[in-house]
Design an enzyme around this catalytic site. Structure first.
Site, PDB file in Angstrom:
ATOM      1  N   ASP A   1      10.885 -15.490  16.667  1.00 36.20           N
ATOM      2  CA  ASP A   1      10.936 -15.008  18.036  1.00 36.20           C
ATOM      3  C   ASP A   1      10.700 -13.491  17.953  1.00 36.20           C
ATOM      4  O   ASP A   1      10.819 -12.887  16.877  1.00 36.20           O
ATOM      5  CB  ASP A   1      12.278 -15.315  18.699  1.00 36.20           C
ATOM      6  CG  ASP A   1      12.197 -15.175  20.220  1.00 36.20           C
ATOM      7  OD1 ASP A   1      11.181 -14.626  20.720  1.00 36.20           O
ATOM      8  OD2 ASP A   1      13.131 -15.595  20.925  1.00 36.20           O
TER       9      ASP A   1
HETATM   10  C1  BGC Z   1      11.587 -14.702  23.993  1.00 37.50           C
HETATM   11  C2  BGC Z   1      10.609 -15.800  23.642  1.00 37.50           C
HETATM   12  C3  BGC Z   1       9.217 -15.368  24.003  1.00 37.50           C
HETATM   13  C4  BGC Z   1       8.892 -14.083  23.289  1.00 37.50           C
HETATM   14  C5  BGC Z   1       7.501 -13.565  23.578  1.00 37.50           C
HETATM   15  C6  BGC Z   1      11.164 -13.363  23.419  1.00 37.50           C
HETATM   16  O1  BGC Z   1      11.942 -12.350  23.939  1.00 37.50           O
HETATM   17  O2  BGC Z   1      12.860 -15.030  23.504  1.00 37.50           O
HETATM   18  O3  BGC Z   1      10.964 -16.975  24.299  1.00 37.50           O
HETATM   19  O4  BGC Z   1       8.304 -16.377  23.676  1.00 37.50           O
HETATM   20  O5  BGC Z   1       9.816 -13.089  23.701  1.00 37.50           O
HETATM   21  O6  BGC Z   1       7.399 -13.078  24.850  1.00 37.50           O
END
Ligand code: BGC
Length: 847
Positions: A336
């Site tokens: 993530d």
């Molecule tokens: C979120 C993810 C997301 C990623 C990219 C993160 O802060 O937890 O779910 O896909 O950002 O935007």
């Protein structure tokens, strides 16, 4: 008395319920950015063919190299630096107005390498493919390595809708939130939503959609529950598998997330989830297991949190032993955005790609190989997995995307899906569907006018429009009160002007906070009662990443202004013989027990995507007969939830956070924090039903405008041998056509392992049945459905004894039961010993 692990826990040290807000997302923005060069040049593919000595064919697709063999050749020809540049993402791209940039925390933003102009040029160039995409992987033209554009999210593609100096817009469809989709209990429909969503990914030039979100809705207050399907792992897994298949049917990828046990947002970058092996396997991993085995997503996104002391992105147990050895996952794993803290540990664990990445991580990795802290063979494997998926991607195949998906057709998909997932909670004296004589409607509640299509954060889609409830009413032929609209619009303007600083951790990126509900006096209500035929009262809630739902008053609980509005409006409408109906425009459970009997009907509309108002009116008018069922329980009060005392965790005594720890590309603090899942496997209805805790609405509940009878339950055998077939008849015994969800629960013997009273093992939905019409539904129950996870042997064990099949249309409303027996205990499957809790867990749960 059931011998629960949770009952052995001293809860006093868990009573702190401080909701510390941590900001940490890296999601992209609705801002202008540079002109995008629309199509990745065909030349790149041609170059690849030349390098490999392959001929190309005369179509939009270049001839494909044979997978692994050629990937191995590419890996062999890559320098160490190129390998490191591939596994580390190319940073995030922000082109923001200076006013916003000034407010950005340090470290938040894109990354190029000042020491490597060629790399920097490449990074700048690939960022132009799909502005607003959350991340990209490196492109190496001379090697035939194409970029993979990775874009959010679970309710639809999230990209920048406008581009500088380009007239065309790039809006995407905001589909219903995951919780709304799960409430359809209809995997075919979810597949069709995925198909439409994936088509936008393909036609806008992205390669992988960062979706679906599939964490368990462990507690009602998790800020991201709206992105997740259910409190139940089977519903979660089946919905996610259908979604993955639908999206991937377009030849684009998915990233199922957030793997795993990421069930709260408070201190999400550092929270240590302390949980038993059994709860992991049966509850928190089970949905992911189903999705991987049934749908082979191209990628998996590891989560931010730790499990039993180790960051998930650094956990070899999770990403290699479980995901690959046990489940045979074939794709690659990405972090993530900013997750974990040690790139070497991540590579070793099997976390192949670091997102969004920064150049110092590239050099860190190179150094680790040079200093023998990381075996280059490990890195080669990570690279290989990324390239294997690249071979499948549209960018690699040179797909000529149009940037013109059929948004009109997709609007129809979302309109129908949302309506099918709405849950009719109350319907006294058939208040719904609205009588044909009803023509004029008084719409109360701010959100009637400013309808919420979905939650905030990376799961928020940049859609062209949202149909509000009053627009939907107008489209459905109803007249609404201009006068009332005016009152609400004046109130909204004033309330916005008076609003204090936002609590949303991403407020600096724009977006608006919901305003407090307007007080509705009896005078106003009775004025409207004179002029209209019916009252609609909308209660709205919104939440998103980086923050759990806090404060509880005004979020889970309705505020006095809201309750008084329901009371006043209902009273004065009743006084003149008219009805009042509540519409819940929410992303997760709210308290309903104290007020649900006041209005004539309550429709749970969820956050139903951009066609929301139309979908609600389709149900209110009877055009669609509601067939949604809750995939999450609605407790009477928050304290009834089995997780209420532990959510969202507590500070770890004696540990001090490092405020400057911005490791892994992030701007958030890593406050030492832990959460103990002492309810073990007793999550949601598994808890309420086992311990007879009454709920306001149970898991699986939902009314229809017609009635159904479930009868004639038959089992293929009364003794279990590999499989039991179950069949039931469902008859529409009411007046209108409708669909029914049939739920199959199983109660298992508990001699060796304590178990919930029952657990869902299968479900199905009828076709549209006309009055008097019947349909037979059939289901299978296999050995795994009988089994529980035995920590002592790391295996799924089905105990000998009597099993009861319970079939009904909610977890409480069981229409039919039948028993079968298993003569001898069966070890269904033995899996890796993994994610064993640390001593802290044993100490805290007094194991
Ligand atoms: C979120 C993810 C997301 C990623 C990219 C993160 O802060 O937890 O779910 O896909 O950002 O935007």
């Amino acid at each position: 008395m059931k011998n629960l692990r949770m009952e052995r826990v001293k809860r006093d040290h868990l009573s702190k319920r401080g909701m510390i807000i941590v900001s940490s997302s890296m999601w992209q923005l609705k801002t202008n950015c540079k002109h995008m060069k629309r199509l990745f040049s065909f030349f790149c593919v041609m170059a690849f063919a030349v390098v490999l000595g392959l001929a190309t064919v005369g179509s939009v697709y270049a001839k494909q190299p044979t997978a692994n063999k050629d990937v191995k050749k590419i890996v062999a020809s890559m320098t160490l630096k190129e390998k490191a540049q591939l596994v580390i993402g190319t940073g995030m791209y922000f082109e923001l107005p200076d006013s916003i940039l000034a407010k950005m925390p340090q470290g938040f933003g894109g990354d190029v390498d000042p020491n490597d102009p060629e790399y920097s040029e490449m990074v700048k160039s690939i960022r132009k493919y799909v502005p607003g995409a959350a991340g990209n992987s490196s492109r190496f033209e001379k090697l035939g390595v194409t970029t993979q554009v990775l874009a959010d999210g679970p309710a639809g593609l999230r990209i920048q809708p406008k581009r500088k100096a380009v007239e065309q817009t790039y809006y995407c469809t905001a589909f219903p939130i995951a919780t709304n989709l799960a409430s359809t209990w209809d995997t075919e429909l979810v597949y069709s939503v995925g198909k439409a969503m994936g088509n936008e990914v393909l036609e806008y030039g992205a390669d992988v959609l960062l979706a679906p979100g599939m964490n368990i809705q462990r507690d009602p207050l998790c800020g991201r529950n709206f992105e997740y399907y259910s409190e139940d792992p089977l519903v979660t897994g089946k919905m996610a598998a259908a979604m993955v298949k639908g999206i991937q049917s377009n030849g684009v990828g998915t990233s199922i997330k957030h793997f795993a046990a990421n069930n709260s947002e408070t201190n999400r970058m550092s929270v240590n989830t302390i949980v038993s092996e059994r709860a992991l396997r049966e509850i928190y991993l089970r949905g992911f297991e189903i999705a991987v085995k049934e749908a082979q997503p191209w990628t998996v996104m590891s989560s931010y949190n730790k499990i039993n002391g180790v960051y998930t992105s650094e956990s070899h147990d999770l990403l290699t032993k479980i995901l690959r050895d046990d489940w045979k996952f074939e794709g690659y794993v990405m972090t993530d955005w900013g997750g974990g803290s040690d790139v070497v540990a991540q590579m070793n664990a099997g976390n192949d790609m670091i997102q969004p990445g920064k150049s110092e991580q590239i050099y860190g990795l190179i150094k680790a190989v040079e200093e023998d802290r990381l075996d280059v063979k490990v890195l080669d494997k990570n690279v290989e997995r990324i390239l294997n998926i690249m071979l499948l991607s549209p960018k690699y195949k040179g797909y000529a995307y149009t940037s013109k998906p059929d948004l009109k057709a997709h609007a129809q998909v979302t309109r129908q899906a949302a309506a099918d997932g709405m849950v009719l909670l109350e319907n006294k004296v058939n208040a719904l569907p609205l009588a044909k004589s009803i023509k004029t409607v008084a719409a109360f509640g701010n959100t009637s006018y400013d309808f919420i299509s979905g939650g905030t954060g990376s799961g928020d889609v940049n859609e062209a429009y949202t149909v509000s409830l009053i627009d939907g009413l107008a489209n459905g032929g109803y007249t609404t009160m201009g006068e009332l609209k005016e009152i609400y619009s004046t109130y909204a303007k004033e309330a916005i002007a008076k609003q204090g600083p936002s609590k949303n951790p991403f407020a600096f990126l724009g977006g608006k906070d919901p305003i407090a509900e307007m007080a509705v006096s009896k005078e106003l209500a009775s004025k409207m009662a004179q002029k209209t035929d019916v009252a609609l009262i909308t209660i709205g809630r919104n939440s998103g990443e980086g923050r759990d739902r806090d404060p509880i008053e005004g979020d889970f609980y309705l505020l006095p202004t809201e309750k008084v509005m329901i009371q006043n409006v209902t009273e004065v409408f009743h006084a003149v013989g008219k009805k009042a109906i509540v519409v819940l425009n929410i992303g997760g459970a709210v308290e309903t027990a104290s007020w649900k009997n006041i209005p004539d009907a309550v429709l749970l509309a969820w956050q139903p995507g951009q066609e929301g108002g139309n979908s609600v009116v389709d149900v209110l008018s009877g055009k669609v007969n509601p067939s949604g069922k809750l995939a999450v329980s609605f407790p009477i009060k928050y304290e009834d939830a089995p997780t209420a005392k532990t959510f969202p965790g507590h500070a770890i005594e004696g540990q001090v956070g490092n405020e400057d720890d911005l490791s892994g590309f992030s701007f958030m603090r890593r406050t030492p924090w832990e959460v103990i899942y002492d309810e073990d496997v007793y999550v949601g209805y598994r808890y309420y039903n086992t311990f007879n805790v009454p709920v306001s609405y149970e898991f699986g509940y939902g009314l229809s405008y017609t009635n159904f009878e479930i009868s004639n339950l038959k089992l293929s055998s009364s003794t279990f041998n590999k499989l039991i077939n179950v069949s039931v008849d469902v008859k529409n015994t009411g007046k209108g056509a409708g669909r029914e969800v049939v739920q199959v629960y199983l109660s298992a013997p508990t001699k060796k392992i304590q178990k919930p009273e029952e657990a869902l093992v299968n479900f199905g939905k009828t076709k549209l049945l006309n009055p008097g019409e019947s349909q037979t539904l059939t289901f299978e129950i296999d050995a795994r459905d009988l089994s529980s996870f035995d920590e002592a042997t790391s295996s799924w064990v089905a105990e000998a004894g009597k099993y009861t099949v319970k079939v009904g249309n909610s977890s409480i409303k069981i229409a039919q039961k039948a028993d079968f027996s298993l003569e001898k205990e069966v070890v269904v499957e033995t899996v890796s010993k993994a994610l064993v809790p640390t001593q802290a867990f044993n100490r805290l749960t007094q194991k």
